[in-house]
Design a protein around this motif. Structure first.
Motif, PDB file in Angstrom:
ATOM      1  N   SER A   1       1.001  -1.056  -0.085  1.00  0.00           N
ATOM      2  CA  SER A   1      -0.164  -0.131   0.150  1.00  0.00           C
ATOM      3  C   SER A   1       0.799   1.365   0.051  1.00  0.00           C
ATOM      4  N   PRO A   2       0.594   2.318  -0.907  1.00  0.00           N
ATOM      5  CA  PRO A   2      -0.620   2.673  -1.348  1.00  0.00           C
ATOM      6  C   PRO A   2      -0.635   2.398  -2.997  1.00  0.00           C
ATOM      7  N   PHE A   3       0.549   1.495  -3.384  1.00  0.00           N
ATOM      8  CA  PHE A   3       0.676   1.223  -4.855  1.00  0.00           C
ATOM      9  C   PHE A   3      -0.253   0.383  -5.268  1.00  0.00           C
ATOM     10  N   ASN A   4      -0.683  -0.635  -4.380  1.00  0.00           N
ATOM     11  CA  ASN A   4      -1.460  -1.721  -4.822  1.00  0.00           C
ATOM     12  C   ASN A   4      -3.046  -1.233  -5.125  1.00  0.00           C
ATOM     13  N   ASP A   5      -3.346  -0.152  -4.502  1.00  0.00           N
ATOM     14  CA  ASP A   5      -4.496   0.371  -4.864  1.00  0.00           C
ATOM     15  C   ASP A   5      -4.786   1.578  -5.824  1.00  0.00           C
ATOM     16  N   CYS A   6      -3.594   1.768  -6.268  1.00  0.00           N
ATOM     17  CA  CYS A   6      -3.631   3.288  -6.898  1.00  0.00           C
ATOM     18  C   CYS A   6      -2.682   3.344  -8.200  1.00  0.00           C
ATOM     19  N   LEU A   7      -3.166   2.351  -8.941  1.00  0.00           N
ATOM     20  CA  LEU A   7      -2.313   2.361 -10.387  1.00  0.00           C
ATOM     21  C   LEU A   7      -3.382   2.207 -11.517  1.00  0.00           C
ATOM     22  N   PRO A   8      -3.078   3.069 -12.613  1.00  0.00           N
ATOM     23  CA  PRO A   8      -4.057   3.268 -13.744  1.00  0.00           C
ATOM     24  C   PRO A   8      -4.021   1.605 -14.514  1.00  0.00           C
ATOM     25  N   PRO A   9      -5.140   1.287 -14.987  1.00  0.00           N
ATOM     26  CA  PRO A   9      -5.289   0.057 -15.883  1.00  0.00           C
ATOM     27  C   PRO A   9      -4.063   0.340 -16.871  1.00  0.00           C
ATOM     28  N   ARG A  10      -3.395  -0.908 -17.067  1.00  0.00           N
ATOM     29  CA  ARG A  10      -2.193  -1.075 -17.877  1.00  0.00           C
ATOM     30  C   ARG A  10      -2.376  -0.490 -19.467  1.00  0.00           C
ATOM     31  N   ASP A  11      -3.616  -0.999 -19.819  1.00  0.00           N
ATOM     32  CA  ASP A  11      -4.013  -0.669 -21.308  1.00  0.00           C
ATOM     33  C   ASP A  11      -4.143   0.661 -21.518  1.00  0.00           C
ATOM     34  N   SER A  12      -4.515   1.441 -20.448  1.00  0.00           N
ATOM     35  CA  SER A  12      -4.774   2.789 -20.831  1.00  0.00           C
ATOM     36  C   SER A  12      -3.559   3.493 -20.790  1.00  0.00           C
ATOM     37  N   VAL A  13      -2.483   2.904 -20.119  1.00  0.00           N
ATOM     38  CA  VAL A  13      -0.938   3.343 -19.890  1.00  0.00           C
ATOM     39  C   VAL A  13      -0.307   3.137 -21.395  1.00  0.00           C
ATOM     40  N   VAL A  14      -0.629   1.945 -21.864  1.00  0.00           N
ATOM     41  CA  VAL A  14      -0.155   1.813 -23.322  1.00  0.00           C
ATOM     42  C   VAL A  14      -0.661   2.802 -24.480  1.00  0.00           C
ATOM     43  N   ASP A  15      -1.957   3.013 -24.251  1.00  0.00           N
ATOM     44  CA  ASP A  15      -2.734   4.045 -25.287  1.00  0.00           C
ATOM     45  C   ASP A  15      -2.089   5.367 -25.084  1.00  0.00           C
TER      46      ASP A  15
ATOM     47  N   TYR B   1       0.773   6.302 -23.921  1.00  0.00           N
ATOM     48  CA  TYR B   1       2.193   6.090 -24.365  1.00  0.00           C
ATOM     49  C   TYR B   1       2.356   6.002 -25.893  1.00  0.00           C
ATOM     50  N   ASN B   2       1.654   5.397 -26.462  1.00  0.00           N
ATOM     51  CA  ASN B   2       1.569   5.421 -28.023  1.00  0.00           C
ATOM     52  C   ASN B   2       1.239   6.592 -28.626  1.00  0.00           C
ATOM     53  N   ILE B   3       0.254   7.441 -27.858  1.00  0.00           N
ATOM     54  CA  ILE B   3       0.044   8.600 -28.507  1.00  0.00           C
ATOM     55  C   ILE B   3       1.328   9.578 -28.461  1.00  0.00           C
ATOM     56  N   ALA B   4       1.718   9.529 -27.015  1.00  0.00           N
ATOM     57  CA  ALA B   4       2.763  10.600 -26.734  1.00  0.00           C
ATOM     58  C   ALA B   4       4.001  10.330 -27.646  1.00  0.00           C
ATOM     59  N   PHE B   5       4.399   9.037 -27.830  1.00  0.00           N
ATOM     60  CA  PHE B   5       5.591   8.641 -28.686  1.00  0.00           C
ATOM     61  C   PHE B   5       5.286   9.157 -30.137  1.00  0.00           C
ATOM     62  N   ASN B   6       4.077   8.896 -30.479  1.00  0.00           N
ATOM     63  CA  ASN B   6       3.900   9.002 -31.929  1.00  0.00           C
ATOM     64  C   ASN B   6       3.846  10.692 -32.304  1.00  0.00           C
ATOM     65  N   ARG B   7       3.480  11.190 -31.452  1.00  0.00           N
ATOM     66  CA  ARG B   7       3.499  12.750 -31.406  1.00  0.00           C
ATOM     67  C   ARG B   7       5.049  13.320 -31.368  1.00  0.00           C
ATOM     68  N   VAL B   8       5.592  12.816 -30.595  1.00  0.00           N
ATOM     69  CA  VAL B   8       7.078  13.344 -30.706  1.00  0.00           C
ATOM     70  C   VAL B   8       7.829  12.844 -31.890  1.00  0.00           C
ATOM     71  N   ARG B   9       7.563  11.576 -32.105  1.00  0.00           N
ATOM     72  CA  ARG B   9       8.229  11.150 -33.669  1.00  0.00           C
ATOM     73  C   ARG B   9       7.542  11.944 -34.683  1.00  0.00           C
TER      74      ARG B   9
END
Ligand SMILES: N[C@@H](CCC(=O)N[C@@H](CS)C(=O)NCC(=O)O)C(=O)O
Length: 223
Positions: free
Chosen positions: A193-207, A209-217
């Motif tokens: 605790s508090p990490f285990n009840d306070c992390l965003p869904p992994r898929d949403s983080v993947v989306d 970073y995909n957007i962020a990396f594509n913008r920078v590239r």
């Protein structure tokens, strides 16, 4: 201790740092979700210099930059202290926090974004910084010793976010073979605790970073 509001984005790890510490301290807060693709007037007015999340609003007064906010929270709500009490130990913790942000975060980000010829060198540089961090956790359960401390919060992006950057950036950095201590720590931390009840869904983080990396590239391709 007054009204506490956090302007934040769930997929952002600097924002997660603030939530972790507010929860550790038992501070009640209102979460104001920011859309970074269409920034609110509240964010622009509260952090006119960087225009970034997180921003903490304490009784209406804005504080920006996650490391600054962490120290502010620690000084304002004294329970469950985050930074060490001894001045030398505090200086040491601040040194390593800056190393994590300026070398590890930046190095991993650059390696993830890089494509083509420069990628190998960028990965090498990220690995060098992680190797330095590995030495700091060697022989300890947490960066704070037996208890979670300031550096565990600052490095707390590694267990959940690094793996996403590896996937989106098509590379492998943190393996048990390369960095056994950091790897073990990154397995332990999300169980607590508090990490285990306070992390965003992994898929949403993947989306995210995909957007962020594509913008920078695309910005660097159009230069
Ligand atoms: N050094 C800052 C970094 C904050 C940061 O990079 N925030 C990102 C989200 S993770 C952001 O707001 N980006 C919006 C933008 O760059 O326009 C901190 O530690 O608070």
């Amino acid at each position: 201790m007054g009204e506490v509001r956090l302007i934040a984005t769930p997929q952002s790890f600097p924002c997660a740092r603030i939530e972790w510490v507010l929860k550790m301290k038992g501070v009640e807060y209102e979460y104001i979700k920011e859309n970074l693709l269409n920034k609110s007037d509240l964010l622009l007015q509260s952090n006119p210099v960087h225009k970034k999340v997180p921003v903490l609003l304490h009784n209406g007064l804005p504080i920006a930059e996650s490391l600054v906010i962490l120290e502010y929270i620690d000084e304002t709500w004294k329970q469950n202290p985050l930074l060490p009490q001894d001045p030398y130990d505090r200086a040491h913790a601040r040194f390593w926090a800056r190393f994590i942000d300026e070398k590890c975060v930046v190095g991993v980000w650059r390696a993830g974004v890089a494509q083509g010829g420069g990628k190998g060198k960028a990965i090498e540089s990220a690995l060098e910084s992680l190797a330095v961090l590995e030495k700091q956790i060697e022989g300890k359960k947490y960066f704070g010793g037996e208890e979670i401390g300031y550096l565990d919060i600052v490095a707390g992006w590694i267990p959940h976010w690094l793996n996403v950057v590896e996937q989106v950036g098509e590379m492998e950095l943190l393996t048990a073979e390369r960095f056994p201590h950091l790897h073990q720590w990154s397995l332990n931390l999300p169980q607590t605790s508090p990490f285990n009840d306070c992390l965003p869904p992994r898929d949403s983080v993947v989306d995210y970073y995909n957007i962020a990396f594509n913008r920078v590239r695309s910005v660097s391709a159009n230069k």
